[in-house]
Write an enzyme that holds these catalytic residues in place. Structure first.
Site, PDB file in Angstrom:
ATOM      1  N   GLU A 161      54.507  26.799  24.890  1.00 40.04           N
ATOM      2  CA  GLU A 161      54.731  28.243  24.927  1.00 40.04           C
ATOM      3  C   GLU A 161      53.411  29.012  24.927  1.00 40.04           C
ATOM      4  OE1 GLU A 161      58.665  29.226  22.733  1.00 40.04           O
ATOM      5  OE2 GLU A 161      57.990  27.316  21.933  1.00 40.04           O
ATOM      6  N   ARG A 206      70.892  26.082  11.169  1.00 40.96           N
ATOM      7  CA  ARG A 206      71.800  27.123  11.676  1.00 40.96           C
ATOM      8  C   ARG A 206      73.069  26.503  12.226  1.00 40.96           C
ATOM      9  NH1 ARG A 206      67.383  29.586  15.427  1.00 40.96           N
ATOM     10  NH2 ARG A 206      65.775  29.936  13.877  1.00 40.96           N
ATOM     11  N   ASN A 243      50.530  34.054  17.764  1.00 38.13           N
ATOM     12  CA  ASN A 243      51.962  34.016  17.482  1.00 38.13           C
ATOM     13  C   ASN A 243      52.120  34.285  15.987  1.00 38.13           C
ATOM     14  OD1 ASN A 243      54.598  33.367  16.983  1.00 38.13           O
ATOM     15  ND2 ASN A 243      54.547  31.362  17.968  1.00 38.13           N
ATOM     16  N   HIS A 262      63.782  31.647  23.193  1.00 42.28           N
ATOM     17  CA  HIS A 262      63.028  30.502  23.729  1.00 42.28           C
ATOM     18  C   HIS A 262      62.749  30.677  25.230  1.00 42.28           C
ATOM     19  CE1 HIS A 262      64.971  27.724  20.457  1.00 42.28           C
ATOM     20  NE2 HIS A 262      63.784  28.130  20.035  1.00 42.28           N
ATOM     21  N   ARG A 320      52.765  36.635  21.376  1.00 42.52           N
ATOM     22  CA  ARG A 320      54.189  36.316  21.457  1.00 42.52           C
ATOM     23  C   ARG A 320      54.961  37.424  20.736  1.00 42.52           C
ATOM     24  NH1 ARG A 320      57.863  32.666  17.738  1.00 42.52           N
ATOM     25  NH2 ARG A 320      59.708  32.669  19.043  1.00 42.52           N
TER      26      ARG A 320
END
Ligand code: AMP
Length: 421
Positions: free
Chosen positions: A393, A248, A7, A187, A98
């Protein structure tokens, strides 16, 4: 087979070696043999850390100027007699990568070919902060491990099942036809993994259950997973939309932006930084983007931290309601991610007063829920189950790599969900 999962971010490479196979996926018995991280790539004091079960964690500091060197060092430490886990890199039979954005062209995980690489390159405009680094890692790994298959697993692919009414914005349609401006969602590997595990935990076929999945970490998103298909999700064209996050803003009236640009005399790049780096929990509280610190500040009476916390939970509650409406009811709400898995207070506050929807949290079970376990924290008689599922993940990426190579990787696309051209 042993799969290396990579990743790659702008200045980091996260890696794991996972032993998995189609049989092990079925039995949920695949195992992480090693995990680690290279960070501060591009600086003279880059750090490589590795953890192998039963050994002391190891780290080294050295100059790593680019991703190729980072992947090279990863391979070197993996075969180190004391700190590694492999006798030779030849034990690695595949690499899973990823990749953040696959645009509208991929609705599945795929074997990396020159065409797939070109497609990831095409999606750089959609994810300029992520895809270039993913590509850099991909190229480095393909150069260093040319003899094994490489598989790309996309964050956006799982959400390609959304219908146009969920993914088209109320903007002039040309913006979609010309520039593919639409909701993509992110996600996806996490929402997919935890929805599958939730169905297993409930002992019900995935095809029978409607699940609202809440991935709450530094980035936060929710998804409506209707009988295995994502039908809506809170993140949009970029990962900015939806829930309040660490830094965010999440949902916002877009008309605020030109207004702020005029009143505060800020540039576009400052505006971008404001929305992505100076907003959310951090922007509202003025304390931190970290939920642990927000909770601590709430406990000591900090009113803005309390407000940030309340907004965070209120948005989760709103989307649970919205997604229950979108799916015509829900069978489970699942929490995952650093906050979702660890903050009993967030779960309790978000779901308080939702008995009218059939959601009855077992407050004690929720409070004492052990870490790292798949567990139900709803009352025995609750119509809607509340589940905690640790996300993984990397495991999804390793599993998809095996599925792609075994020719059993499904597509997430749902026929009839294409938008008019
Ligand atoms: P992630 O991005 O999934 O690693 O999640 C990071 C977020 O999880 C940060 O906001 C952390 O503060 C939060 N987090 C981790 N542990 C806890 C905890 N025990 N209680 C509340 N928040 C936590």
């Amino acid at each position: 087979m042993k799969v290396l999962v990579l990743n790659c971010g702008s200045s980091s490479v996260k890696f794991q070696v996972i032993e998995t196979s189609l049989e092990m996926i079925e039995a949920n018995s695949d195992a992480t043999l090693a995990r680690g991280l290279v960070e501060k790539i591009g600086l003279s004091d880059s750090r490589l850390a590795i953890e192998v079960e039963g050994r002391k964690p190891y780290q080294e500091i050295s100059e790593i100027l680019e991703h190729r060197t980072a992947v090279e060092r990863v391979l070197k430490v993996l075969v180190h007699p004391e700190h590694g886990v492999l006798k030779s890199v030849k034990e690695l039979e595949a690499v899973g990568h990823r990749v953040v954005h696959g645009g509208e062209k991929v609705a599945s995980s795929v074997l990396v070919t020159p065409e797939v690489e070109a497609m990831i390159e095409e999606c750089v405009v959609l994810a300029p902060l992520h895809n270039p680094h993913n590509l850099r890692g991909l190229n480095a790994a393909r150069g260093l491990l040319p003899g094994v298959p490489h598989v790309a697993v996309f964050d956006t692919a799982f959400h390609q099942s959304m219908p146009p009414m969920a993914f088209i914005y109320g903007l002039p349609y040309e913006l979609y036809s010309r520039h593919r401006i639409r909701r993509y969602g992110f996600h996806g590997t996490s929402h997919r993994f935890v929805s599958i595990r939730t169905a297993k935990l409930l002992g019900r076929p995935l095809e029978d259950v409607r699940i609202v999945t809440c991935h709450l970490g530094n980035g936060c998103s929710m998804a409506a997973v209707d009988r295995g298909h994502s039908v809506d999700t809170t993140m949009g064209f970029t990962p900015l939309e939806g829930l309040l996050m660490g830094t965010r803003s999440g949902d916002l009236d877009a008309a605020i932006l030109p207004w702020v640009m005029t009143m505060e005399d800020v540039t576009l790049s400052q505006l971008n930084a404001m929305l992505n780096k100076h907003s959310g929990l951090y922007g509202i509280s003025g304390v931190s983007s970290d939920m642990r610190e927000i909770e601590h500040a709430c406990a000591t009476g900090n009113k803005r931290a309390r407000l940030a916390f309340d907004i965070f939970c209120y948005r989760i509650r709103k989307y649970v309601g919205a997604y229950a409406a979108a799916m015509g009811g829900i069978d489970a709400v699942t929490f995952t991610g650093g906050i979702g898995e660890n903050s009993s207070l967030v779960r309790q506050t978000s779901l308080a007063g939702m008995e009218f929807l059939g959601i009855e949290l077992d407050e004690e079970a929720n409070r004492v829920a052990p870490r790292g376990k798949e567990i139900l924290v709803s009352k025995g008689g609750s119509k809607v189950a509340v589940a905690l599922i640790p996300t993984n993940e990397e495991r999804v990426i390793a599993r998809d790599t095996v599925r792609v190579l075994g020719g059993v990787m499904p597509s997430f696309a749902v026929p009839g969900t294409e938008a008019p051209r």
